[in-house]
Design a protein around this motif. Sequence first.
Motif, PDB file in Angstrom:
ATOM      1  N   VAL A 140       4.103  -5.036   5.019  1.00  0.00           N
ATOM      2  CA  VAL A 140       3.555  -4.310   6.168  1.00  0.00           C
ATOM      3  C   VAL A 140       2.038  -4.222   6.023  1.00  0.00           C
ATOM      4  N   ASP A 141       1.317  -4.669   7.032  1.00  0.00           N
ATOM      5  CA  ASP A 141      -0.143  -4.596   6.994  1.00  0.00           C
ATOM      6  C   ASP A 141      -0.720  -3.683   8.073  1.00  0.00           C
ATOM      7  N   ARG A 142       0.140  -3.231   8.988  1.00  0.00           N
ATOM      8  CA  ARG A 142      -0.341  -2.363  10.071  1.00  0.00           C
ATOM      9  C   ARG A 142       0.820  -1.480  10.530  1.00  0.00           C
ATOM     10  N   ALA A 143       0.522  -0.224  10.814  1.00  0.00           N
ATOM     11  CA  ALA A 143       1.520   0.699  11.361  1.00  0.00           C
ATOM     12  C   ALA A 143       0.879   1.473  12.494  1.00  0.00           C
ATOM     13  N   PHE A 144       1.679   1.826  13.491  1.00  0.00           N
ATOM     14  CA  PHE A 144       1.207   2.556  14.667  1.00  0.00           C
ATOM     15  C   PHE A 144       1.842   3.941  14.655  1.00  0.00           C
ATOM     16  N   CYS A 145       1.075   4.953  15.018  1.00  0.00           N
ATOM     17  CA  CYS A 145       1.630   6.303  14.883  1.00  0.00           C
ATOM     18  C   CYS A 145       1.025   7.270  15.878  1.00  0.00           C
ATOM     19  N   VAL A 146       1.734   8.372  16.075  1.00  0.00           N
ATOM     20  CA  VAL A 146       1.168   9.630  16.539  1.00  0.00           C
ATOM     21  C   VAL A 146       1.534  10.618  15.439  1.00  0.00           C
ATOM     22  N   PRO A 147       0.565  11.304  14.840  1.00  0.00           N
ATOM     23  CA  PRO A 147       0.858  12.110  13.653  1.00  0.00           C
ATOM     24  C   PRO A 147       1.718  13.327  13.963  1.00  0.00           C
ATOM     25  N   GLY A 148       2.409  13.802  12.950  1.00  0.00           N
ATOM     26  CA  GLY A 148       3.228  15.005  13.085  1.00  0.00           C
ATOM     27  C   GLY A 148       3.407  15.666  11.742  1.00  0.00           C
ATOM     28  N   GLU A 149       3.551  16.989  11.760  1.00  0.00           N
ATOM     29  CA  GLU A 149       3.693  17.702  10.490  1.00  0.00           C
ATOM     30  C   GLU A 149       4.995  17.380   9.777  1.00  0.00           C
ATOM     31  N   SER A 150       5.944  16.789  10.507  1.00  0.00           N
ATOM     32  CA  SER A 150       7.241  16.494   9.901  1.00  0.00           C
ATOM     33  C   SER A 150       7.182  15.339   8.915  1.00  0.00           C
ATOM     34  N   TYR A 151       6.113  14.549   8.927  1.00  0.00           N
ATOM     35  CA  TYR A 151       6.028  13.460   7.935  1.00  0.00           C
ATOM     36  C   TYR A 151       4.639  13.421   7.280  1.00  0.00           C
ATOM     37  N   LEU A 152       4.103  14.611   7.002  1.00  0.00           N
ATOM     38  CA  LEU A 152       2.783  14.706   6.378  1.00  0.00           C
ATOM     39  C   LEU A 152       2.729  14.002   5.027  1.00  0.00           C
ATOM     40  N   ALA A 153       3.808  14.056   4.275  1.00  0.00           N
ATOM     41  CA  ALA A 153       3.815  13.421   2.949  1.00  0.00           C
ATOM     42  C   ALA A 153       3.680  11.912   3.067  1.00  0.00           C
ATOM     43  N   ALA A 154       4.252  11.330   4.120  1.00  0.00           N
ATOM     44  CA  ALA A 154       4.100   9.893   4.344  1.00  0.00           C
ATOM     45  C   ALA A 154       2.672   9.571   4.768  1.00  0.00           C
ATOM     46  N   LEU A 155       2.081  10.413   5.637  1.00  0.00           N
ATOM     47  CA  LEU A 155       0.687  10.213   6.035  1.00  0.00           C
ATOM     48  C   LEU A 155      -0.240  10.313   4.826  1.00  0.00           C
ATOM     49  N   ASP A 156       0.061  11.234   3.917  1.00  0.00           N
ATOM     50  CA  ASP A 156      -0.759  11.375   2.713  1.00  0.00           C
ATOM     51  C   ASP A 156      -0.667  10.121   1.853  1.00  0.00           C
ATOM     52  N   ALA A 157       0.535   9.554   1.750  1.00  0.00           N
ATOM     53  CA  ALA A 157       0.708   8.321   0.973  1.00  0.00           C
ATOM     54  C   ALA A 157       0.010   7.147   1.648  1.00  0.00           C
ATOM     55  N   LEU A 158      -0.022   7.143   2.970  1.00  0.00           N
ATOM     56  CA  LEU A 158      -0.737   6.089   3.691  1.00  0.00           C
ATOM     57  C   LEU A 158      -2.245   6.167   3.426  1.00  0.00           C
ATOM     58  N   HIS A 159      -2.743   7.365   3.131  1.00  0.00           N
ATOM     59  CA  HIS A 159      -4.164   7.509   2.797  1.00  0.00           C
ATOM     60  C   HIS A 159      -4.506   6.688   1.564  1.00  0.00           C
ATOM     61  N   ASP A 160      -3.609   6.673   0.590  1.00  0.00           N
ATOM     62  CA  ASP A 160      -3.833   5.901  -0.628  1.00  0.00           C
ATOM     63  C   ASP A 160      -3.560   4.411  -0.436  1.00  0.00           C
ATOM     64  N   ALA A 161      -2.889   4.063   0.663  1.00  0.00           N
ATOM     65  CA  ALA A 161      -2.531   2.658   0.905  1.00  0.00           C
ATOM     66  C   ALA A 161      -3.408   2.024   1.971  1.00  0.00           C
ATOM     67  N   LYS A 162      -4.521   2.679   2.339  1.00  0.00           N
ATOM     68  CA  LYS A 162      -5.284   2.217   3.500  1.00  0.00           C
ATOM     69  C   LYS A 162      -5.939   0.859   3.298  1.00  0.00           C
ATOM     70  N   GLU A 163      -6.081   0.408   2.068  1.00  0.00           N
ATOM     71  CA  GLU A 163      -6.613  -0.937   1.840  1.00  0.00           C
ATOM     72  C   GLU A 163      -5.579  -2.004   2.182  1.00  0.00           C
ATOM     73  N   ASP A 164      -4.310  -1.636   2.181  1.00  0.00           N
ATOM     74  CA  ASP A 164      -3.222  -2.578   2.452  1.00  0.00           C
ATOM     75  C   ASP A 164      -2.616  -2.419   3.840  1.00  0.00           C
ATOM     76  N   ILE A 165      -2.527  -1.170   4.303  1.00  0.00           N
ATOM     77  CA  ILE A 165      -1.867  -0.885   5.583  1.00  0.00           C
ATOM     78  C   ILE A 165      -2.851  -0.177   6.499  1.00  0.00           C
ATOM     79  N   GLU A 166      -3.194  -0.835   7.609  1.00  0.00           N
ATOM     80  CA  GLU A 166      -4.074  -0.218   8.600  1.00  0.00           C
ATOM     81  C   GLU A 166      -3.244   0.697   9.489  1.00  0.00           C
ATOM     82  N   LEU A 167      -3.616   1.959   9.571  1.00  0.00           N
ATOM     83  CA  LEU A 167      -2.890   2.927  10.389  1.00  0.00           C
ATOM     84  C   LEU A 167      -3.610   3.087  11.722  1.00  0.00           C
ATOM     85  N   ILE A 168      -2.924   2.732  12.810  1.00  0.00           N
ATOM     86  CA  ILE A 168      -3.474   2.823  14.160  1.00  0.00           C
ATOM     87  C   ILE A 168      -2.930   4.091  14.813  1.00  0.00           C
TER      88      ILE A 168
END
Length: 562
Positions: free
Chosen positions: A23-51
């Motif tokens: 996976v190199d790109r993911a699309f989202c609208v953020p939500g508090e129900s998956y904050l832990a996944a968003l936090d992990a995406l912060h560390d993966a931002k060199e590999d996965i672009e979050l739109i």
Amino acid sequence: MNHKNNHRTGGEILIDALRINGVDRAFCVPGESYLAALDALHDAKEDIELIVCRQEGGATYMAEAYGKLTGKPGIAFVTRGPGATNASVGVHTAFQDSTPMILFIGQVASDQVEREAFQEVDYRRMFGQMAKWVVQIDDVARIPELVSQAFHRAVNGRPGPVVVALPEDMLTDHASVADVPAHKKIEISAGTEQLQDLTELLQQAERPVVMLGGSGWDKQAVADIEAFCTSNNLPVATSFRCQDLFNNALSNYAGELGTSASPKLIQSIKDSDLLLVIGARIGEMTSAGYTMVNIPVPDQKLIHVHSGAEELGRVYYPTLPINATMVAFAKQLRALGKIGTDKWASWTAELNKNYNDNLQHAPIPGNVQMGAIMQWMRANLPEDTIMTTGAGNYTAWPHRFYQYKTFRTQLGATNGSMGYGVPAAIAAKLTERDRTVIAFAGDGCFLMNGQELATAMQYDARVVFIVVNNGMYGTIRMHQERTYPGRVSGTALANPDFAALAQAYGLHGEVVANTDEFAPAFERSVASGKPALIEIRIDQEAITPKMSLSAMREQALAAQKS
């Protein structure tokens, strides 16, 4: 990558699984129900672009368009309840379009299940008929296993969407668990006897037609099919919104089977004695409302090739059913070489002439001639331009009057979903930065996801958005006039100044009120160095390329009197 001895949160395990699966790109609208996944995406931002998108429907449309364009599962993250219901439109699109996609939805904590907690929904029931598979991961240790299964299900057999629910406490739980290697795409080939039977059936045919459609194709598969069909001078038609599976400029192209299908092409299918259908389901839109081919036993001999075994014999009884994937089967077909004779030459030439005749356009009411605009686009756009559409009468112009010459230059929702073109174009431009990307939308279609212009600006997705504005829901008005002539109800629209709206978002904006204004407006838009929108103000009378609104009403009134 193997973190067997590394104690990680569920969010970290999940995002590591996405990285492993390419996976190199993911699309989202953020939500508090998956904050832990968003936090992990912060560390993966060199590999996965979050739109970050502006509405969950836009996010899942973008993920679906990414899946169509790349063949890899499009990834979307949304929050529970309202987020999931908004996102469902993209799941339905991916299902009917057979597009690989995985939607991750935040879920209520495990100790709140079945209490109708805040925004709680049972996603197995909600998405049951709309997805290939729906799973809720309740045990953090099972994330690698179930995410691997999600990828395998999304891409194999008949591709489609998978929905994965993520309880928020599971995402914050910790586990030491091994990762699973990347998923594998399974290619299925036709048997030797099936290829022999196919060869014999083709050789016996006097009026064969090849129909291409569905998903699971790649550039090589399209080239292989093209080589086989051209060497054997077979006429080729494409199913609804799958026109880019065959070069429309070749002398054996017969046209598209969909909302803009030529009556002569439909009649040619009825007159054919063999249909070789590769990838298409022969659904309602492709079969002219199930009237083109008899159900359940066609008059023609039918060779039906599909990656989903459940599709073979589902509606039409096939003379020869072949369960195979497009990549593997196309390679086999090309290897057969020249198997026919020159007896099909006149038949193929006739179908191709009908297609080219259908490219001709008569004048329409008003100062804007859409046929001339499409002719300019055919002559001036790069061959690898990506054209996206939503749904509405305006789509007849890019469907019927534009020629798709290379693979993955057309992105349209075969489930007829309005609002698709804008987010699909943004996803396409983010994925193919060097290619020209044009989004076609009607005025009603555009405003279903027009807020995603903000996403285009945020990520510098330099799409040219074309809004064909006739001040109404044109398709419904057309049917209304045919059935209830002169009784307008629920189809009139009061619209903003679309160019001014685009400028408010920071885009370049243009208005076209006369045909000769389009070309310079388009050139200025491309030269602007940012996303751009061109509003084409078309006369309401120009309801279809062939008939005015008044003529349609008069025809319906005359039919009622008789």
